[in-house]
Design a protein around this motif. Structure first.
Motif, PDB file in Angstrom:
ATOM      1  N   SER A 161       1.801 -17.976   5.053  1.00 62.24           N
ATOM      2  CA  SER A 161       3.222 -18.369   5.445  1.00 62.24           C
ATOM      3  C   SER A 161       3.686 -17.847   6.640  1.00 62.24           C
ATOM      4  O   SER A 161       5.126 -18.115   7.045  1.00 62.24           O
ATOM      5  N   ASN A 162       3.398 -16.780   7.366  1.00 63.81           N
ATOM      6  CA  ASN A 162       3.804 -16.252   8.583  1.00 63.81           C
ATOM      7  C   ASN A 162       4.877 -15.548   8.196  1.00 63.81           C
ATOM      8  O   ASN A 162       5.810 -15.132   9.126  1.00 63.81           O
ATOM      9  N   GLN A 163       5.299 -15.130   7.144  1.00 65.00           N
ATOM     10  CA  GLN A 163       6.484 -14.115   6.742  1.00 65.00           C
ATOM     11  C   GLN A 163       6.269 -12.790   7.113  1.00 65.00           C
ATOM     12  O   GLN A 163       4.977 -12.374   7.297  1.00 65.00           O
ATOM     13  N   LEU A 164       7.372 -12.131   7.442  1.00 62.99           N
ATOM     14  CA  LEU A 164       7.292 -10.612   7.657  1.00 62.99           C
ATOM     15  C   LEU A 164       6.748  -9.974   6.575  1.00 62.99           C
ATOM     16  O   LEU A 164       6.077  -9.144   6.805  1.00 62.99           O
ATOM     17  N   GLY A 165       7.142 -10.110   5.391  1.00 62.12           N
ATOM     18  CA  GLY A 165       6.571  -9.642   4.290  1.00 62.12           C
ATOM     19  C   GLY A 165       5.877 -10.415   3.228  1.00 62.12           C
ATOM     20  O   GLY A 165       6.618 -11.607   2.982  1.00 62.12           O
ATOM     21  N   TYR A 166       5.083  -9.952   2.331  1.00 63.87           N
ATOM     22  CA  TYR A 166       4.585 -10.913   1.487  1.00 63.87           C
ATOM     23  C   TYR A 166       3.767 -10.155   0.429  1.00 63.87           C
ATOM     24  O   TYR A 166       3.643  -8.866   0.528  1.00 63.87           O
ATOM     25  N   LEU A 167       3.478 -10.710  -0.843  1.00 63.79           N
ATOM     26  CA  LEU A 167       3.071 -10.115  -2.035  1.00 63.79           C
ATOM     27  C   LEU A 167       1.629 -10.299  -1.575  1.00 63.79           C
ATOM     28  O   LEU A 167       0.993 -11.173  -1.143  1.00 63.79           O
ATOM     29  N   LEU A 168       0.900  -9.055  -1.888  1.00 62.79           N
ATOM     30  CA  LEU A 168      -0.573  -8.883  -1.601  1.00 62.79           C
ATOM     31  C   LEU A 168      -1.473  -9.924  -2.212  1.00 62.79           C
ATOM     32  O   LEU A 168      -0.903 -10.081  -3.519  1.00 62.79           O
ATOM     33  N   ARG A 169      -2.116 -10.576  -1.896  1.00 58.43           N
ATOM     34  CA  ARG A 169      -3.093 -11.426  -2.606  1.00 58.43           C
ATOM     35  C   ARG A 169      -3.732 -10.577  -3.730  1.00 58.43           C
ATOM     36  O   ARG A 169      -4.247  -9.663  -3.498  1.00 58.43           O
ATOM     37  N   ASP A 170      -3.595 -11.114  -4.775  1.00 57.88           N
ATOM     38  CA  ASP A 170      -4.127 -10.040  -6.099  1.00 57.88           C
ATOM     39  C   ASP A 170      -4.365 -11.362  -7.182  1.00 57.88           C
ATOM     40  O   ASP A 170      -3.761 -11.982  -7.628  1.00 57.88           O
ATOM     41  N   SER A 171      -5.608 -10.963  -7.555  1.00 61.53           N
ATOM     42  CA  SER A 171      -6.320 -11.903  -8.592  1.00 61.53           C
ATOM     43  C   SER A 171      -5.704 -11.602  -9.968  1.00 61.53           C
ATOM     44  O   SER A 171      -5.925 -12.491 -10.885  1.00 61.53           O
ATOM     45  N   ARG A 172      -5.084 -10.363 -10.121  1.00 63.16           N
ATOM     46  CA  ARG A 172      -4.457  -9.977 -11.403  1.00 63.16           C
ATOM     47  C   ARG A 172      -3.289 -11.044 -11.738  1.00 63.16           C
ATOM     48  O   ARG A 172      -2.823 -11.711 -11.076  1.00 63.16           O
ATOM     49  N   PRO A 173      -3.139 -11.244 -13.232  1.00 62.14           N
ATOM     50  CA  PRO A 173      -1.897 -11.954 -13.677  1.00 62.14           C
ATOM     51  C   PRO A 173      -0.675 -11.515 -12.983  1.00 62.14           C
ATOM     52  O   PRO A 173      -0.406 -10.282 -12.849  1.00 62.14           O
ATOM     53  N   THR A 174       0.128 -12.437 -12.802  1.00 56.07           N
ATOM     54  CA  THR A 174       1.297 -11.938 -12.055  1.00 56.07           C
ATOM     55  C   THR A 174       2.320 -11.335 -13.333  1.00 56.07           C
ATOM     56  O   THR A 174       2.148 -11.647 -14.250  1.00 56.07           O
ATOM     57  N   VAL A 175       3.120 -10.622 -12.801  1.00 54.63           N
ATOM     58  CA  VAL A 175       4.252  -9.891 -13.695  1.00 54.63           C
ATOM     59  C   VAL A 175       5.357 -10.629 -13.340  1.00 54.63           C
ATOM     60  O   VAL A 175       5.706 -11.176 -12.433  1.00 54.63           O
ATOM     61  N   ARG A 176       5.918 -10.835 -14.725  1.00 55.63           N
ATOM     62  CA  ARG A 176       7.292 -11.587 -14.757  1.00 55.63           C
ATOM     63  C   ARG A 176       8.395 -10.772 -14.874  1.00 55.63           C
ATOM     64  O   ARG A 176       8.285  -9.743 -15.865  1.00 55.63           O
ATOM     65  N   ALA A 177       9.480 -10.468 -14.075  1.00 60.24           N
ATOM     66  CA  ALA A 177      10.554  -9.679 -14.178  1.00 60.24           C
ATOM     67  C   ALA A 177      11.829 -10.680 -13.673  1.00 60.24           C
ATOM     68  O   ALA A 177      11.474 -11.464 -13.145  1.00 60.24           O
ATOM     69  N   ASP A 178      12.683  -9.983 -14.458  1.00 55.93           N
ATOM     70  CA  ASP A 178      14.144 -10.947 -13.971  1.00 55.93           C
ATOM     71  C   ASP A 178      14.513 -10.554 -12.689  1.00 55.93           C
ATOM     72  O   ASP A 178      14.309  -9.632 -12.122  1.00 55.93           O
ATOM     73  N   ARG A 179      14.692 -11.662 -11.843  1.00 53.14           N
ATOM     74  CA  ARG A 179      15.197 -11.510 -10.492  1.00 53.14           C
ATOM     75  C   ARG A 179      16.598 -12.169 -10.109  1.00 53.14           C
ATOM     76  O   ARG A 179      16.823 -12.314  -9.183  1.00 53.14           O
ATOM     77  N   ALA A 180      17.249 -12.596 -11.192  1.00 59.01           N
ATOM     78  CA  ALA A 180      18.529 -13.202 -11.013  1.00 59.01           C
ATOM     79  C   ALA A 180      19.351 -12.393 -10.189  1.00 59.01           C
ATOM     80  O   ALA A 180      19.391 -11.186 -10.438  1.00 59.01           O
ATOM     81  N   GLY A 181      20.130 -12.976  -9.324  1.00 54.47           N
ATOM     82  CA  GLY A 181      21.233 -12.154  -8.538  1.00 54.47           C
ATOM     83  C   GLY A 181      21.214 -12.873  -7.093  1.00 54.47           C
ATOM     84  O   GLY A 181      20.831 -14.084  -6.803  1.00 54.47           O
TER      85      GLY A 181
END
Ligand code: ADP
Ligand code: MG
Length: 356
Positions: A203-223
């Motif tokens: 995506s050529n973004q400055l920051g990104y989530l590391l590619r990770d095969s483990r299941p994703t964590v769900r946490a609230d991010r409303a805001g």
């Protein structure tokens, strides 16, 4: 446009007879993602039985009617109204006077609260104005948190501040949540890593989530962007009232530096990078590790140590040397602690020496 506004009002009058029988919609005063807010007059001339909010007479004559978009999820509407019911007696939260539903339409009636436009307040306010603004904001947060509610969307447009009366009211509980009780949950799911730095992802973004095969964590991010604290950006699952305190700290940072918005990135990883510019890599890494997260930064020039708030204010707001007030800066540091467990509570912040 004026015509568009008349059409909106006519449309509501036609499609929401229950509301139109009791209120005359005067003009549009706000428009958010989830609603349109109108100033209105009560056609039945009702008044508040008790005025524990010490609202001025104009607030009692006029109402703000929040018409929630028909596309809003019923759960969301229910959640907002239930928070307003829980906070009905809180003296620094705009009280819900009534609520209507007609078919798929829902409207919430609040007293009309006269307030400043933050965009004209922050470039002109004095240190004393900042003191009163922050005190009023923290009072609202203390009331909200005391009721066990996390607002989750603290920002200038959701805090209506009357500069002359030095009173403020929190509004917009559309994203608010009931605080989860109990202590830290001992169970931590797989760790997501956030990597920020040179663009390397597709995506050529400055920051990104590391590619990770483990299941994703769900946490609230409303805001709202720019106001999310590190724990939300790092997807820590146990989030507390401290997240509202961070947002109050960001508002204070805007006031002291004369910059609004202060943080302005669109992605979570970039938002984390912006915070790292202020707090330094070490503080973020330590905090991430404590909450079983990891944080990597590939920008060689990114500082390890924090930038002193004093330095930041001197640099960004050079015409205001009087803002370099040690008590103000100490409060700012308490509000913007990277670790939510170290952040001051609203109740404690109210007795900070800055306010004495
Ligand atoms: P949304 O969920 O769409 O963001 P809000 O509740 O934040 O809706 O209201 C949007 C805007 O309407 C606010 O930013 C404010 O300008 C105005 N507003 C909301 N409630 C009131 C009120 N009680 N008195 C005066 N203005 C209000
Ligand atoms: Mg809002």
């Amino acid at each position: 446009t004026y015509q568009g506004e008349r059409a909106d009002i006519a449309h509501i009058n036609e499609n929401f007879p229950l509301l139109a029988q009791q209120y005359r919609l005067l003009r549009k005063i706000g428009e958010g993602t989830f609603s349109v807010v109108f100033k209105a007059q009560d056609l039945l001339g009702r008044t508040l039985k008790e005025n524990r909010w010490q609202l001025p007479p104009a607030s009692l004559r006029y109402m703000a009617i929040k018409c929630i978009h028909v596309t809003s999820a019923p759960e969301r509407i229910h959640s907002e109204i239930s928070k307003l019911v829980a906070l009905r007696r809180a003296p620094s939260v705009a009280p819900m006077l009534d609520a209507f539903r007609y078919e798929d339409r829902v409207a919430i009636v609040l007293p009309y609260i006269k307030h400043i436009d933050f965009r004209s307040f922050y470039p002109t306010c004095s240190l004393d104005d900042i003191r009163h603004y922050m005190y009023a904001l923290l009072l609202s947060l203390r009331d909200t948190h005391k009721a066990g509610i996390v607002h989750r969307d603290v920002k200038p447009t959701n805090f209506l501040y009357d500069h002359h009366r030095r009173r403020g009211f929190l509004v917009d509980f559309g994203l608010a949540q009931v605080r989860r009780g109990g202590i830290h949950k001992p169970l931590y799911p797989p760790t997501p890593s956030t990597i920020v730095g040179t663009p390397r992802s597709e995506s050529n973004q400055l920051g990104y989530l590391l590619r990770d095969s483990r299941p994703t964590v769900r946490a609230d991010r409303a805001g709202t962007r720019g106001f999310r604290p590190p724990e939300v950006l790092l997807k820590v699952e146990h989030q507390t009232t401290a997240l509202d305190i961070w947002a109050a700290g960001v508002i204070m940072l805007c006031l002291l530096t004369g910059r609004y918005p202060f943080f302005n990135s669109s992605s979570d990883a970039e938002a984390l990078l912006e915070i790292t510019c202020v707090h330094g890599q070490m503080a973020i890494k330590t905090m991430a590790a404590k909450y079983h997260r990891s944080f990597h930064c590939t920008i060689p020039s990114m500082r390890n140590h924090p930038t002193e708030f004093t330095r930041l204010i001197r640099l960004l707001n050079e015409d205001r040397p009087d803002f370099l007030d040690s008590k103000a800066i100490d409060l700012l540091e308490q509000l913007l602690k990277v670790d939510p467990a170290e952040r001051v509570s609203a109740a404690d912040a109210l007795s900070h020496p800055f306010f004495v």
